[in-house]
Motif scaffolding. Structure first.
Motif, PDB file in Angstrom:
ATOM      1  N   GLY A   7       4.139  60.895  -0.491  1.00  0.00           N
ATOM      2  CA  GLY A   7       3.440  60.840  -1.759  1.00  0.00           C
ATOM      3  C   GLY A   7       4.141  61.706  -2.768  1.00  0.00           C
ATOM      4  O   GLY A   7       5.275  62.141  -2.556  1.00  0.00           O
ATOM      5  N   CYS A   8       3.439  61.932  -3.861  1.00  0.00           N
ATOM      6  CA  CYS A   8       4.045  62.760  -4.906  1.00  0.00           C
ATOM      7  C   CYS A   8       3.800  64.237  -4.607  1.00  0.00           C
ATOM      8  O   CYS A   8       3.183  64.593  -3.607  1.00  0.00           O
ATOM      9  CB  CYS A   8       3.504  62.352  -6.271  1.00  0.00           C
ATOM     10  N   HIS A   9       4.263  65.120  -5.475  1.00  0.00           N
ATOM     11  CA  HIS A   9       4.192  66.551  -5.204  1.00  0.00           C
ATOM     12  C   HIS A   9       2.797  67.110  -5.409  1.00  0.00           C
ATOM     13  O   HIS A   9       2.331  67.967  -4.656  1.00  0.00           O
ATOM     14  CB  HIS A   9       5.194  67.286  -6.097  1.00  0.00           C
ATOM     15  N   CYS A  10       2.068  66.621  -6.426  1.00  0.00           N
ATOM     16  CA  CYS A  10       0.753  67.193  -6.743  1.00  0.00           C
ATOM     17  C   CYS A  10      -0.362  66.572  -5.914  1.00  0.00           C
ATOM     18  O   CYS A  10      -1.493  67.064  -5.936  1.00  0.00           O
ATOM     19  CB  CYS A  10       0.452  67.042  -8.232  1.00  0.00           C
ATOM     20  N   GLY A  11      -0.097  65.501  -5.180  1.00  0.00           N
ATOM     21  CA  GLY A  11      -1.106  64.910  -4.302  1.00  0.00           C
ATOM     22  C   GLY A  11      -1.850  63.743  -4.908  1.00  0.00           C
ATOM     23  O   GLY A  11      -2.685  63.128  -4.232  1.00  0.00           O
ATOM     24  N   ASN A  12      -1.568  63.403  -6.163  1.00  0.00           N
ATOM     25  CA  ASN A  12      -2.272  62.271  -6.788  1.00  0.00           C
ATOM     26  C   ASN A  12      -1.918  60.946  -6.115  1.00  0.00           C
ATOM     27  O   ASN A  12      -2.793  60.121  -5.886  1.00  0.00           O
ATOM     28  CB  ASN A  12      -1.929  62.212  -8.283  1.00  0.00           C
ATOM     29  N   LEU A  13      -0.657  60.738  -5.826  1.00  0.00           N
ATOM     30  CA  LEU A  13      -0.190  59.491  -5.213  1.00  0.00           C
ATOM     31  C   LEU A  13       0.100  59.714  -3.729  1.00  0.00           C
ATOM     32  O   LEU A  13       0.753  60.693  -3.356  1.00  0.00           O
ATOM     33  CB  LEU A  13       1.105  59.035  -5.888  1.00  0.00           C
ATOM     34  N   ILE A  75       5.824  56.257 -10.734  1.00  0.00           N
ATOM     35  CA  ILE A  75       6.103  57.675 -10.968  1.00  0.00           C
ATOM     36  C   ILE A  75       4.785  58.384 -11.272  1.00  0.00           C
ATOM     37  O   ILE A  75       3.964  57.871 -12.040  1.00  0.00           O
ATOM     38  CB  ILE A  75       7.060  57.845 -12.171  1.00  0.00           C
ATOM     39  N   CYS A  76       4.570  59.560 -10.689  1.00  0.00           N
ATOM     40  CA  CYS A  76       3.385  60.355 -11.024  1.00  0.00           C
ATOM     41  C   CYS A  76       3.615  61.055 -12.360  1.00  0.00           C
ATOM     42  O   CYS A  76       4.621  61.740 -12.537  1.00  0.00           O
ATOM     43  CB  CYS A  76       3.107  61.381  -9.928  1.00  0.00           C
ATOM     44  N   ARG A  77       2.672  60.866 -13.286  1.00  0.00           N
ATOM     45  CA  ARG A  77       2.821  61.500 -14.610  1.00  0.00           C
ATOM     46  C   ARG A  77       2.604  63.006 -14.546  1.00  0.00           C
ATOM     47  O   ARG A  77       3.067  63.736 -15.412  1.00  0.00           O
ATOM     48  CB  ARG A  77       1.767  60.944 -15.575  1.00  0.00           C
ATOM     49  N   ARG A  78       1.840  63.468 -13.531  1.00  0.00           N
ATOM     50  CA  ARG A  78       1.549  64.909 -13.456  1.00  0.00           C
ATOM     51  C   ARG A  78       2.747  65.693 -12.945  1.00  0.00           C
ATOM     52  O   ARG A  78       3.101  66.714 -13.497  1.00  0.00           O
ATOM     53  CB  ARG A  78       0.376  65.138 -12.499  1.00  0.00           C
ATOM     54  N   CYS A  79       3.357  65.209 -11.852  1.00  0.00           N
ATOM     55  CA  CYS A  79       4.405  66.022 -11.221  1.00  0.00           C
ATOM     56  C   CYS A  79       5.785  65.380 -11.320  1.00  0.00           C
ATOM     57  O   CYS A  79       6.779  66.015 -10.962  1.00  0.00           O
ATOM     58  CB  CYS A  79       4.046  66.318  -9.771  1.00  0.00           C
ATOM     59  N   GLY A  80       5.871  64.124 -11.786  1.00  0.00           N
ATOM     60  CA  GLY A  80       7.170  63.520 -12.047  1.00  0.00           C
ATOM     61  C   GLY A  80       7.879  62.924 -10.855  1.00  0.00           C
ATOM     62  O   GLY A  80       9.025  62.487 -10.980  1.00  0.00           O
TER      63      GLY A  80
END
Ligand SMILES: [Zn+2]
Length: 140
Positions: A7-13, A75-80
Motif C-alpha cells: 500500500g501507500c506510506h500513510c495507510g490510505n491505500l 497515486i496517494c495524494r497524501r503521501c505521494g
C-alpha cells in the motif's frame, strides 16, 4: 499462488497481489516512460494472478493520466506513493503493480528488464494490457 500485501506510506491505500510465480522468479519491468523513469518503478503483472485494492478515502487518491490517457496511475495524494497503473480493457480492469510498494519488496529480487512502449497504437496497447496485466478488483 504467492500473496503480497502493500500500500501507500500513510495507510490510505492498501492492496494485495496474488502471483502464480514466487517473487524471485517474477519478471520485473523497469518501464521506460517518463513517469516511471522519474519514480524508478519496478513493476510486475500476472494475467493468471489477482489484484485487490482498497482506500480509506478515495478523494485522497489520484488517477493520474498522461500520454495516450488509457491508464490511471494510482497515486496517494497524501503521501505521494505510486501503487501501480490501472487500465480498463474489454476483458475487465487490469493492473501492473509497483513492487516497491509491497511489504516484501526485497523478495522481488530479479533484475528489472527495461521496457519501452513508445509508438504503440492505442488498440495494441490495450490488447497487450488485457493479455499481460493482472485482473483487478477495485473496492470503492
Ligand atoms: Zn498515502
Amino acid at each position: 499462488m504467492s500473496t503480497h500485501r502493500g500500500g501507500c506510506h500513510c495507510g490510505n491505500l492498501r492492496l494485495t497481489l496474488r502471483l502464480t510465480q514466487s517473487p524471485d522468479r517474477v519478471r520485473l519491468r523497469a518501464c521506460g516512460c517518463s513517469f516511471c523513469r522519474a519514480n524508478k518503478t519496478r513493476t510486475a503483472s500476472d494475467p493468471n494472478g489477482a489484484v485487490e485494492i482498497w482506500a480509506d478515502n478515495w478523494d485522497d487518491v489520484s488517477d493520474y493520466r498522461f500520454g495516450t490517457a488509457t491508464a490511471d496511475f494510482v497515486i496517494c495524494r497524501r503521501c505521494g506513493i505510486y501503487l501501480g497503473a490501472k487500465c480498463e480493457t474489454p476483458e475487465g480492469t487490469r493492473m501492473v503493480v509497483n513492487t516497491n510498494c509491497l511489504e516484501d519488496r526485497a523478495a522481488f529480487s530479479g533484475a528489472p528488464a527495461p521496457t519501452d512502449h513508445d509508438g504503440e497504437s492505442v488498440e495494441s496497447r490495450i490488447a497487450r494490457r488485457a493479455a499481460n496485466w493482472t485482473p483487478t478488483v477495485v473496492h470503492r
